[in-house]
Design an enzyme around this catalytic site. Structure first.
Site, PDB file in Angstrom:
ATOM      1  N   GLU A   1       0.822  -1.230   0.000  1.00  0.00           N
ATOM      2  CA  GLU A   1       0.000   0.000   0.000  1.00  0.00           C
ATOM      3  C   GLU A   1       0.852   1.275   0.000  1.00  0.00           C
ATOM      4  O   GLU A   1       0.580   2.203   0.747  1.00  0.00           O
ATOM      5  CB  GLU A   1      -0.985   0.003   1.179  1.00  0.00           C
ATOM      6  CG  GLU A   1      -2.066  -1.051   1.022  1.00  0.00           C
ATOM      7  CD  GLU A   1      -3.225  -0.885   1.985  1.00  0.00           C
ATOM      8  OE1 GLU A   1      -3.246   0.082   2.756  1.00  0.00           O
ATOM      9  OE2 GLU A   1      -4.115  -1.742   1.946  1.00  0.00           O
TER      10      GLU A   1
HETATM   11  C1  LIG Z   1       3.178  -9.319   0.304  1.00  0.00           C
HETATM   12  C2  LIG Z   1       2.780  -8.329  -0.701  1.00  0.00           C
HETATM   13  C3  LIG Z   1       1.445  -8.183  -1.058  1.00  0.00           C
HETATM   14  C4  LIG Z   1       1.079  -7.295  -2.061  1.00  0.00           C
HETATM   15  N1  LIG Z   1      -0.220  -7.239  -2.495  1.00  0.00           N
HETATM   16  C5  LIG Z   1      -0.504  -6.552  -3.632  1.00  0.00           C
HETATM   17  C6  LIG Z   1      -1.780  -6.650  -4.260  1.00  0.00           C
HETATM   18  O1  LIG Z   1      -2.674  -7.335  -3.761  1.00  0.00           O
HETATM   19  N2  LIG Z   1      -1.998  -5.988  -5.415  1.00  0.00           N
HETATM   20  C7  LIG Z   1      -1.037  -5.212  -5.993  1.00  0.00           C
HETATM   21  O2  LIG Z   1      -1.287  -4.651  -7.047  1.00  0.00           O
HETATM   22  N3  LIG Z   1       0.174  -5.071  -5.421  1.00  0.00           N
HETATM   23  C8  LIG Z   1       0.465  -5.740  -4.273  1.00  0.00           C
HETATM   24  N4  LIG Z   1       1.716  -5.622  -3.701  1.00  0.00           N
HETATM   25  C9  LIG Z   1       2.682  -4.746  -4.312  1.00  0.00           C
HETATM   26  C10 LIG Z   1       3.107  -3.590  -3.428  1.00  0.00           C
HETATM   27  O3  LIG Z   1       2.143  -2.599  -3.426  1.00  0.00           O
HETATM   28  C11 LIG Z   1       4.466  -3.131  -3.985  1.00  0.00           C
HETATM   29  O4  LIG Z   1       5.387  -4.099  -3.518  1.00  0.00           O
HETATM   30  C12 LIG Z   1       4.863  -1.791  -3.563  1.00  0.00           C
HETATM   31  O5  LIG Z   1       4.091  -0.851  -4.242  1.00  0.00           O
HETATM   32  C13 LIG Z   1       6.332  -1.493  -3.831  1.00  0.00           C
HETATM   33  O6  LIG Z   1       6.748  -1.890  -5.102  1.00  0.00           O
HETATM   34  P1  LIG Z   1       8.060  -2.785  -5.247  1.00  0.00           P
HETATM   35  O7  LIG Z   1       7.974  -3.896  -4.287  1.00  0.00           O
HETATM   36  O8  LIG Z   1       8.236  -3.103  -6.675  1.00  0.00           O
HETATM   37  O9  LIG Z   1       9.235  -1.857  -4.749  1.00  0.00           O
HETATM   38  P2  LIG Z   1      10.003  -0.763  -5.601  1.00  0.00           P
HETATM   39  O10 LIG Z   1       9.049   0.136  -6.282  1.00  0.00           O
HETATM   40  O11 LIG Z   1      11.056  -1.405  -6.389  1.00  0.00           O
HETATM   41  O12 LIG Z   1      10.663   0.096  -4.433  1.00  0.00           O
HETATM   42  C14 LIG Z   1      11.864  -0.301  -3.772  1.00  0.00           C
HETATM   43  C15 LIG Z   1      12.210   0.761  -2.739  1.00  0.00           C
HETATM   44  O13 LIG Z   1      12.384   2.039  -3.380  1.00  0.00           O
HETATM   45  C16 LIG Z   1      11.601   3.002  -2.700  1.00  0.00           C
HETATM   46  N5  LIG Z   1      11.173   4.019  -3.652  1.00  0.00           N
HETATM   47  C17 LIG Z   1      10.588   3.859  -4.854  1.00  0.00           C
HETATM   48  N6  LIG Z   1      10.367   5.056  -5.414  1.00  0.00           N
HETATM   49  C18 LIG Z   1      10.802   5.999  -4.562  1.00  0.00           C
HETATM   50  C19 LIG Z   1      10.850   7.426  -4.556  1.00  0.00           C
HETATM   51  N7  LIG Z   1      10.383   8.148  -5.552  1.00  0.00           N
HETATM   52  N8  LIG Z   1      11.371   8.034  -3.484  1.00  0.00           N
HETATM   53  C20 LIG Z   1      11.860   7.325  -2.453  1.00  0.00           C
HETATM   54  N9  LIG Z   1      11.849   5.987  -2.402  1.00  0.00           N
HETATM   55  C21 LIG Z   1      11.332   5.339  -3.437  1.00  0.00           C
HETATM   56  C22 LIG Z   1      10.438   2.240  -2.127  1.00  0.00           C
HETATM   57  O14 LIG Z   1       9.890   2.920  -1.005  1.00  0.00           O
HETATM   58  C23 LIG Z   1      11.098   0.947  -1.696  1.00  0.00           C
HETATM   59  O15 LIG Z   1      11.689   1.127  -0.447  1.00  0.00           O
HETATM   60  C24 LIG Z   1       2.075  -6.492  -2.678  1.00  0.00           C
HETATM   61  C25 LIG Z   1       3.404  -6.599  -2.278  1.00  0.00           C
HETATM   62  C26 LIG Z   1       3.766  -7.513  -1.326  1.00  0.00           C
HETATM   63  C27 LIG Z   1       5.222  -7.642  -0.981  1.00  0.00           C
END
Ligand SMILES: Cc1cc2nc3c(=O)[nH]c(=O)nc-3n(C[C@H](O)[C@H](O)[C@H](O)COP(=O)(O)OP(=O)(O)OC[C@H]3O[C@@H](n4cnc5c(N)ncnc54)[C@H](O)[C@@H]3O)c2cc1C
Length: 821
Positions: free
Chosen positions: A502
């Site tokens: 989220e």
């Molecule tokens: C267990 C689990 C359940 C989930 N359930 C769902 C679901 O039901 N439906 C769905 O659609 N998604 C779901 N997600 C996805 C979740 O919303 C994403 O994992 C999340 O949005 C982060 O994306 P990412 O993991 O690719 O991290 P990335 O986007 O790769 O981010 C990696 C790091 O970089 C940081 N970061 C990125 N951009 C910036 C910025 N501009 N400034 C500072 N920091 C930044 C982030 O905070 C994070 O710490 C789920 C994820 C998990 C792990």
């Protein structure tokens, strides 16, 4: 001296006017009257009076002539404003416009009106909602064996799934007219909190269908047919939903999804209809492996212009039944040993008709707006409630364990080092639970709390991670060794999940809280931006002028208020509350003025660059967040009729919050790129330096003491979790033993003293206890009490061991590496 009297009077009256924030007219009249009066009293010479009045008139008259002011002052400033203000992308525009502004707007004002907070109705559950908590939720908690879920099955039991569906746990947010429970946000939050301590897998499973996903989207945007068909089926679990947005190339930057749908004709249920041909690759999707209906976000294109003349329609949402041809679903991810159903969803050239778009063809391209509007509500409930329940359970478990577990002849909770950890657990729990209650109440008041929900998501999950860490440390090896007897380890393992979902936390703090908060909550910035976009020049100038001069007065007022409240250590001014909390409100007023001043100056000096100064933006967000959290705590205290027994918890959490505000502001000023501005700001914000201190050791000791014995403050802090001392709830049983443990402590001290002197025969506890009884050192009843407590506590300090073969995880073949399709 008499020559300067009018000027001095003008300055003093202006400062007072700025402090009390009076309007331009009142300021003009007050200064004019004060100058004349001062000149008369001081018998200033006519030339001195004349010069002073002319200078004043040169300033005041243009300001009071709107037409002149607009043409000569506002018009050039509008031109500069339009040049320096960064152009917002459509996505940013939507995010800014989604949601409403509630009490957080006051916190950005520099002069918060706390009566608005205190007048908000006290959130309360209905009789029906309370009955659901006492009935089905209690029964559900009794069914849960988290070890079976997390280790043996990697899933909930079939009975639990059936029970969840039958009792409509997946339909809490679906209105009753569609067969759902139609619960308030408060009740929804209470249900999640009660489950959270029993199983993270369970609470994640229930949270998702009640948060952002098909259910909520259909309630708000579904066509009549979609609502009539899907909502009753979602409410009673005939349909299990998931929502797929994230993919390998689009995580935090969700608007960049590469998944696409092409408008075309295709076959659906034997007919040839217009629809979209979808290609997508999604991952991390909660409930996907068991979902029967997939909500899918994709970018919609209409190259053949079948729907109109726009080719790139934008982000759109569709519903894909599980049996849709080409939909690949069913494989699972394995999220940190908390095996709620989560997995990838993929498809190539999957055809669905336009009727499957959420909201129908009219909502094509509106997907991002729909998501952002719903996110502020779901995010205000799911994770804040989940973590509030987890935190309450950590207090219940860790407080009792710290009393029952003894080392060096004492309950470990008496050691100062453990006291420190316990105080953090107690204080942070007080903060999280107040925060979660505040955001749920905001939703129930009809708000769409975009900024508070981001604050709650970030801070509740960060503080919960700290609580999980401290709880693990207090439990020592008992927390480390996994098995059915470990009630804390899975919470610790799963803490990063809440941090990531989220809106991952680093991004939420760096980009969203202040980024959105500054513009949404600021009384003038959004108005200025909106004014600058008005097509008609005269209207634009008029609206901009009103916002600009309001803004200038606001900025001057905040500078004066910040300085005066800093000089007086925030001891002046009217404040609500009682004798204990009045000083707290005043402190918040001081930091509100400081935030407004520093935020305004940052926006003015750094302009569009502030967006990329994430570290500054994050710290300013921390100030806003802690103001919000501290206000939520004060509201909770008032709603609870000011319980004096909560004072240590409130004070610990409040001082911690204020200390964080100070350190965040200090961080902004130390790192502000334009140094002279930072020096000036420091004088206005910290005229006597940084004077706030973290909560004292003494206060921490009082919090720790509250947590390690039954009392009403502890009951309130742990209210609403599953406490029943059933066989599946060792923490409930451990707490049931706590009164006896406490009763046995003086007896044990007597016994240990005798054992130390060597007067008791025997080499082990049992033999020495028998001798103490025989020698009359302890009475028979005292010995029976010690025996009973020692025997009963053994279970709670024990850990599990396994046959070596049972620990092998040989049934999990390594998945093959994916290659680019
Ligand atoms: C267990 C689990 C359940 C989930 N359930 C769902 C679901 O039901 N439906 C769905 O659609 N998604 C779901 N997600 C996805 C979740 O919303 C994403 O994992 C999340 O949005 C982060 O994306 P990412 O993991 O690719 O991290 P990335 O986007 O790769 O981010 C990696 C790091 O970089 C940081 N970061 C990125 N951009 C910036 C910025 N501009 N400034 C500072 N920091 C930044 C982030 O905070 C994070 O710490 C789920 C994820 C998990 C792990």
């Amino acid at each position: 001296m008499s020559a300067f009297a009018p000027a001095i009077a003008a300055i003093l009256v202006s400062l007072a006017a700025a402090y009390f924030r009076v309007g331009l007219r009142v300021w003009t009249i007050a200064v004019a009257v004060a100058m004349v009066a001062a000149a008369w009293l001081a018998q200033s010479s006519p030339p001195a009076i004349g010069v002073s009045l002319v200078v004043f008139a040169l300033i005041a008259v243009p300001l009071n002539l709107p037409e002149f002011r607009r043409r000569k002052l506002s018009a050039p400033l509008l031109a500069i404003f339009q040049k320096v203000t960064p152009k917002l992308s459509d996505t940013e525009q939507i995010a800014l416009e989604a949601g409403t502004v509630g009490f957080e707007g006051e916190l950005f004002s520099g002069k918060p009106d706390f009566s608005k907070l205190l007048k908000q109705p006290k959130p309360e559950l209905s009789v029906e909602e309370q009955a659901f908590l006492d009935g089905p939720v209690e029964e559900l908690c009794r069914m849960i064996d988290d070890w079976e879920i997390t280790h043996e099955r990697a899933d909930l039991t079939p009975e639990t799934w059936d029970f969840l569906k039958k009792k409509k746990f997946f339909g809490m947010i679906i209105p009753k007219e569609y067969g759902g429970l139609g619960f308030s946000a408060l009740a929804h939050s209470a249900v999640l909190q009660k489950m959270a301590g029993m199983s993270t897998t369970l609470v994640s499973t229930v949270a998702v269908p009640n948060s952002l996903g098909p259910g909520e989207l259909l309630v708000h945007y579904g066509t009549k047919e979609q609502k009539d068909h899907y909502l009753p089926r979602l409410a009673d679990g005939r349909e299990v939903p998931c929502f797929a947005l994230t993919g390998p190339y689009a995580g935090s930057d969700a608007t960049s999804i590469p998944d696409y749908g092409i408008v075309c004709k295709g076959e659906w249920n034997g007919a040839n209809v217009v629809g979209v041909r979808l290609t997508f690759d999604k991952r991390y999707i909660t409930l996907a492996p068991v979902a029967t209906i997939v909500g899918l976000a994709f970018r919609m294109y209409d190259p053949e212009k079948m729907l109109g003349d726009v080719e790139d329609l934008g982000i759109t949402l569709a519903l894909l039944p599980r049996d849709t041809r080409g939909l690949e679903i069913g494989r699972r991810h394995f999220p940190l040993n908390v095996p709620f159903q989560n997995g990838p969803v993929r498809g190539k050239d999957v055809f669905v008709p336009l009727a499957q778009l959420i909201g129908g063809p009219d909502m094509a391209g509106q997907g991002w707006r729909m998501l952002v509007e719903c996110l502020s509500v779901g995010r205000a409930i799911s994770l804040p409630s989940n973590t509030a329940g987890g935190a309450r359970s950590a207090v219940f478990a860790t407080g009792a364990y710290a009393r029952i577990r003894k080392q060096f002849g004492m309950p470990i909770g008496r050691f100062e080092g453990i006291e420190e950890a316990l105080a953090r657990i107690g204080g942070y729990t007080y903060a999280i639970t107040a925060l979660s209650r505040a955001t749920a109440a905001a939703v129930d008041r009809g708000e769409k709390p975009a900024v508070p929900s981001a604050i709650a998501k970030y801070h509740a999950t960060e503080l919960a991670r700290e609580i999980a860490k401290d709880a693990m440390d207090v439990h020592g090896g008992k927390g480390v060794i996994l098995g059915p007897s470990n009630w804390i380890g899975r919470g610790w393992q799963g803490a990063p999940i809440a941090i990531t979902v989220e809106g991952a936390n680093i991004m939420t703090r760096s980009l969203m809280i202040f980024g959105q908060g500054a513009i949404r909550c600021h009384p003038y910035v959004l108005k200025e931006m909106q004014a600058a976009r008005i097509a008609d020049y005269r209207q634009r100038l008029k609206a901009f002028d009103a916002a600009l001069f309001g803004h200038i007065g606001f900025a001057i007022s905040n500078a004066v208020r910040s300085f005066v409240l800093g000089l007086t250590f925030a001891r002046i001014g009217r404040a609500p509350g009682d004798a204990y909390t009045r000083r707290f409100y005043r402190k918040l007023t001081r930091y509100s003025a400081a935030l407004a001043l520093v935020a305004d100056t940052s926006m003015l000096v750094l302009g569009g660059k502030l967006k990329f100064k994430e570290k500054l933006s994050a710290r300013l967000g921390d100030v806003l967040s802690n103001l919000y959290i501290a206000s939520a705590m004060l509201k909770r205290y008032e709603d609870g009729d000011r319980p004096a027994t909560d004072h240590p918890l409130l004070a610990w959490a409040f001082h911690d919050s204020v200390w964080r505000m100070q350190m965040a502001l200090d961080g902004v000023l130390r790192n502000f790129p334009v140094r002279p501005v930072a020096w000036l700001l420091r004088i206005m914000v910290f005229p006597f330096g940084r004077r706030e201190v973290p909560p004292s050791d003494r206060l921490g000791r009082r919090v720790a003491a509250l947590m390690t014995a039954p009392n009403e403050a502890r009951d309130r802090l742990t209210d609403g979790i599953y406490k029943t001392p059933n066989p599946n709830n060792p923490v409930g049983r451990m707490n049931a033993l706590l009164p006896d443990v406490i009763l046995a402590e003086p007896v044990e001290r007597k016994f240990l003293k005798a054992a130390k002197t060597g007067e008791l025969k025997g080499y082990d506890y049992a033999a020495q206890l028998a001798d103490a009884e025989a020698k009359g050192v302890l009475s028979a009843a005292e010995c029976a009490l010690l025996r009973r407590v020692r025997d009963a506590s053994f279970e709670f300090i024990s850990v599990d061991d396994f046959d070596s073969a049972d620990l092998q995880a040989g049934r999990h073949p390594r998945p093959a590496l994916r290659s680019v399709a």
